[in-house]
Design a protein around this motif. Structure first.
Motif, PDB file in Angstrom:
ATOM      1  N   LYS A 279      69.659   5.831 -25.535  1.00 39.09           N
ATOM      2  CA  LYS A 279      70.681   4.790 -25.659  1.00 39.09           C
ATOM      3  C   LYS A 279      71.895   5.061 -24.768  1.00 39.09           C
ATOM      4  CE  LYS A 279      71.120   2.966 -29.674  1.00 39.09           C
ATOM      5  NZ  LYS A 279      71.469   2.657 -31.086  1.00 39.09           N
ATOM      6  N   ALA A 280      72.414   6.292 -24.764  1.00 37.27           N
ATOM      7  CA  ALA A 280      73.619   6.593 -23.983  1.00 37.27           C
ATOM      8  C   ALA A 280      73.386   6.356 -22.494  1.00 37.27           C
ATOM      9  CB  ALA A 280      74.051   8.041 -24.226  1.00 37.27           C
ATOM     10  N   LEU A 281      72.252   6.833 -22.008  1.00 40.90           N
ATOM     11  CA  LEU A 281      71.922   6.641 -20.592  1.00 40.90           C
ATOM     12  C   LEU A 281      71.753   5.166 -20.267  1.00 40.90           C
ATOM     13  CD1 LEU A 281      71.143   7.844 -17.840  1.00 40.90           C
ATOM     14  CD2 LEU A 281      68.780   7.998 -18.681  1.00 40.90           C
ATOM     15  N   ALA A 282      71.097   4.434 -21.150  1.00 40.49           N
ATOM     16  CA  ALA A 282      70.861   3.010 -20.914  1.00 40.49           C
ATOM     17  C   ALA A 282      72.162   2.223 -20.910  1.00 40.49           C
ATOM     18  CB  ALA A 282      69.919   2.456 -21.982  1.00 40.49           C
ATOM     19  N   LEU A 283      73.100   2.567 -21.807  1.00 42.72           N
ATOM     20  CA  LEU A 283      74.386   1.864 -21.852  1.00 42.72           C
ATOM     21  C   LEU A 283      75.165   2.069 -20.555  1.00 42.72           C
ATOM     22  CD1 LEU A 283      75.396   2.576 -25.548  1.00 42.72           C
ATOM     23  CD2 LEU A 283      75.194   0.300 -24.523  1.00 42.72           C
ATOM     24  N   ALA A 284      75.046   3.241 -19.967  1.00 44.53           N
ATOM     25  CA  ALA A 284      75.729   3.516 -18.708  1.00 44.53           C
ATOM     26  C   ALA A 284      75.049   2.814 -17.535  1.00 44.53           C
ATOM     27  CB  ALA A 284      75.757   5.022 -18.446  1.00 44.53           C
ATOM     28  N   ARG A 285      73.759   2.548 -17.679  1.00 43.63           N
ATOM     29  CA  ARG A 285      72.981   2.001 -16.562  1.00 43.63           C
ATOM     30  C   ARG A 285      72.988   0.485 -16.508  1.00 43.63           C
ATOM     31  NH1 ARG A 285      67.593   0.541 -15.926  1.00 43.63           N
ATOM     32  NH2 ARG A 285      67.150   1.090 -18.085  1.00 43.63           N
ATOM     33  N   THR A 286      72.935  -0.180 -17.664  1.00 44.83           N
ATOM     34  CA  THR A 286      72.781  -1.635 -17.659  1.00 44.83           C
ATOM     35  C   THR A 286      73.447  -2.267 -18.881  1.00 44.83           C
ATOM     36  OG1 THR A 286      71.168  -3.449 -17.853  1.00 44.83           O
ATOM     37  CG2 THR A 286      70.507  -1.320 -18.708  1.00 44.83           C
ATOM     38  N   PRO A 287      74.084  -3.422 -18.701  1.00 47.46           N
ATOM     39  CA  PRO A 287      74.674  -4.112 -19.864  1.00 47.46           C
ATOM     40  C   PRO A 287      73.620  -4.627 -20.837  1.00 47.46           C
ATOM     41  CG  PRO A 287      74.855  -5.467 -17.868  1.00 47.46           C
ATOM     42  CD  PRO A 287      74.400  -4.110 -17.429  1.00 47.46           C
ATOM     43  N   LEU A 288      72.360  -4.707 -20.402  1.00 39.48           N
ATOM     44  CA  LEU A 288      71.307  -5.154 -21.316  1.00 39.48           C
ATOM     45  C   LEU A 288      71.134  -4.203 -22.489  1.00 39.48           C
ATOM     46  CD1 LEU A 288      68.500  -6.454 -18.924  1.00 39.48           C
ATOM     47  CD2 LEU A 288      69.924  -7.799 -20.475  1.00 39.48           C
ATOM     48  N   ALA A 289      71.585  -2.956 -22.328  1.00 37.49           N
ATOM     49  CA  ALA A 289      71.481  -1.986 -23.418  1.00 37.49           C
ATOM     50  C   ALA A 289      72.313  -2.396 -24.628  1.00 37.49           C
ATOM     51  CB  ALA A 289      71.894  -0.600 -22.933  1.00 37.49           C
ATOM     52  N   GLU A 290      73.239  -3.334 -24.452  1.00 35.94           N
ATOM     53  CA  GLU A 290      73.979  -3.872 -25.607  1.00 35.94           C
ATOM     54  C   GLU A 290      73.036  -4.509 -26.616  1.00 35.94           C
ATOM     55  OE1 GLU A 290      77.091  -3.568 -26.411  1.00 35.94           O
ATOM     56  OE2 GLU A 290      77.713  -2.520 -24.580  1.00 35.94           O
ATOM     57  N   LEU A 291      71.840  -4.904 -26.148  1.00 36.05           N
ATOM     58  CA  LEU A 291      70.863  -5.522 -27.045  1.00 36.05           C
ATOM     59  C   LEU A 291      70.390  -4.566 -28.129  1.00 36.05           C
ATOM     60  CD1 LEU A 291      68.660  -7.470 -24.447  1.00 36.05           C
ATOM     61  CD2 LEU A 291      70.274  -8.456 -26.088  1.00 36.05           C
ATOM     62  N   TRP A 292      70.530  -3.255 -27.879  1.00 42.96           N
ATOM     63  CA  TRP A 292      70.104  -2.294 -28.902  1.00 42.96           C
ATOM     64  C   TRP A 292      71.151  -1.211 -29.168  1.00 42.96           C
ATOM     65  CZ3 TRP A 292      68.056  -2.340 -23.955  1.00 42.96           C
ATOM     66  CH2 TRP A 292      68.013  -1.139 -23.239  1.00 42.96           C
ATOM     67  N   ARG A 293      72.429  -1.543 -28.930  1.00 42.36           N
ATOM     68  CA  ARG A 293      73.493  -0.571 -29.194  1.00 42.36           C
ATOM     69  C   ARG A 293      73.654  -0.303 -30.690  1.00 42.36           C
ATOM     70  NH1 ARG A 293      79.258  -1.057 -29.690  1.00 42.36           N
ATOM     71  NH2 ARG A 293      79.200  -3.224 -28.989  1.00 42.36           N
ATOM     72  N   HIS A 294      73.567  -1.342 -31.504  1.00 37.29           N
ATOM     73  CA  HIS A 294      73.715  -1.184 -32.958  1.00 37.29           C
ATOM     74  C   HIS A 294      72.361  -0.828 -33.582  1.00 37.29           C
ATOM     75  CE1 HIS A 294      77.824  -2.640 -32.861  1.00 37.29           C
ATOM     76  NE2 HIS A 294      77.415  -3.642 -32.099  1.00 37.29           N
ATOM     77  N   PRO A 295      72.348   0.043 -34.586  1.00 33.13           N
ATOM     78  CA  PRO A 295      71.088   0.513 -35.178  1.00 33.13           C
ATOM     79  C   PRO A 295      70.161  -0.612 -35.650  1.00 33.13           C
ATOM     80  CG  PRO A 295      72.888   1.898 -35.914  1.00 33.13           C
ATOM     81  CD  PRO A 295      73.516   0.777 -35.137  1.00 33.13           C
ATOM     82  N   LEU A 296      70.725  -1.642 -36.282  1.00 35.00           N
ATOM     83  CA  LEU A 296      69.883  -2.752 -36.744  1.00 35.00           C
ATOM     84  C   LEU A 296      69.204  -3.435 -35.570  1.00 35.00           C
ATOM     85  CD1 LEU A 296      68.839  -4.626 -38.963  1.00 35.00           C
ATOM     86  CD2 LEU A 296      70.927  -5.975 -38.692  1.00 35.00           C
ATOM     87  N   HIS A 297      69.971  -3.642 -34.481  1.00 34.51           N
ATOM     88  CA  HIS A 297      69.409  -4.285 -33.299  1.00 34.51           C
ATOM     89  C   HIS A 297      68.349  -3.393 -32.648  1.00 34.51           C
ATOM     90  CE1 HIS A 297      73.380  -6.756 -32.900  1.00 34.51           C
ATOM     91  NE2 HIS A 297      72.573  -7.200 -33.857  1.00 34.51           N
ATOM     92  N   THR A 298      68.573  -2.077 -32.677  1.00 34.25           N
ATOM     93  CA  THR A 298      67.577  -1.147 -32.128  1.00 34.25           C
ATOM     94  C   THR A 298      66.238  -1.319 -32.837  1.00 34.25           C
ATOM     95  OG1 THR A 298      69.318   0.479 -31.667  1.00 34.25           O
ATOM     96  CG2 THR A 298      67.052   1.274 -31.637  1.00 34.25           C
TER      97      THR A 298
END
Length: 298
Positions: free
Chosen positions: A192-211
């Motif tokens: 998650k941390a790497l993905a958030l730094a790489r792409t804004p699409l990682a917001e789709l799974w930032r919150h545990p429920l969304h993950t």
């Protein structure tokens, strides 16, 4: 052994017009569709409707299979109490001279109970194996080929194991209702941390429920692409209304032999986009190398 009680058509109508002629009353009671007094209440009417709805999906596939000397073979993974296998046998296999149903379940007490019920009902071509889905692929108790593979609410990676089983057994049809898809969600969490730094699409799974929810969605998309890359035509629909179950996605795969190169390419692209390429060496290994028989169809 006393033969199972089967009511004539007139008696069935007296109990409930929904019940089909020739069905085993004892089986319907065991499945808690009929009460012990032989009554059908509102809750059991809903359950019966769901059972028939699922049966109609599978019956159409069974009718498409060509006749063979061995008859139709069906393996039901994560069978639980084997309600699906029993209904299929009662409504379809019972009137045939040939054909076998294999219920595969890890809980020995459920396997034993199903064996006892099949013996009481005289369902002699039903077999119950105390195995995991993965173990069943190598079991000598199953034939080399299985025509139809079902897995209803087989938890987490058991659905992937059922797909692998179907591929190994050259299944003509697979009927899958996935459940508790946790593996991909776990991978998303780790990266998650790497993905958030790489792409804004990682917001789709930032919150545990969304993950968790996105993990389930991606898992089923990957499975469909994998099946298409392996030579299956895939249909995705609802099993029953969402008010009955949130785990409601029904995947029906029909073997055509047309391995889609585009599906294999999209599968790899999705895995790369979400940082899941490690799954190419486990769940989706075959499609990562492509196939000489693959077509470019989308």
């Amino acid at each position: 052994m006393k033969p199972p009680k089967i009511a004539p058509a007139g008696a069935m109508s007296a109990i409930a017009p929904e019940i089909r002629p020739g069905q085993s009353l004892e089986l319907l009671k065991e499945l808690h569709i009929l009460t012990r007094e032989g009554k059908l209440n509102q809750d059991s009417r809903r359950k019966l409707k769901q059972v028939y709805h699922l049966y109609q999906f599978i019956e159409k596939l069974l009718l498409e299979l060509p006749a063979s000397d061995a008859g139709i073979t069906l393996a039901d993974h994560g069978a639980g109490k084997s309600y699906l296998g029993f209904i299929l046998y009662d409504l379809f296999f019972k009137t045939l001279a040939l054909g076998q149903i294999y219920g595969i379940e890890t809980r020995p007490e459920l396997v034993q109970k199903s064996r006892e019920l099949a013996a009481r009902l005289g369902f002699g071509r039903m077999h119950f194996l105390n195995l995991s889905v993965a173990e069943s692929a190598e079991s000598a108790e199953l034939p080399e080929r299985i025509d139809v593979v079902t897995a209803l609410h087989a938890c987490d990676t058991a659905t992937d194991d059922a797909i692998a089983f179907g591929l190994q057994k050259h299944a003509q049809f697979m009927v899958l209702v996935p459940c508790c898809q946790a593996e991909v969600a776990s991978c998303l969490r780790q990266n998650k941390a790497l993905a958030l730094a790489r792409t804004p699409l990682a917001e789709l799974w930032r919150h545990p429920l969304h993950t968790r929810e996105l993990g389930s969605q991606i898992t089923n998309v990957l499975r469909c692409l994998y099946l298409e890359a392996s030579g299956y035509q895939v249909t995705v629909t609802e099993l029953v209304g969402w008010e009955h179950s949130l785990k409601n996605e029904l995947i029906i795969a029909r073997y055509t032999g047309q391995k889609k190169r585009s599906a294999a390419e999209r599968l790899r692209a999705v895995l790369e986009e979400f940082g899941l390429t490690a799954l190419l060496e486990t769940r989706f290994k075959q499609s990562s190398t492509g196939s000489e028989a693959a077509t470019a169809g989308s």
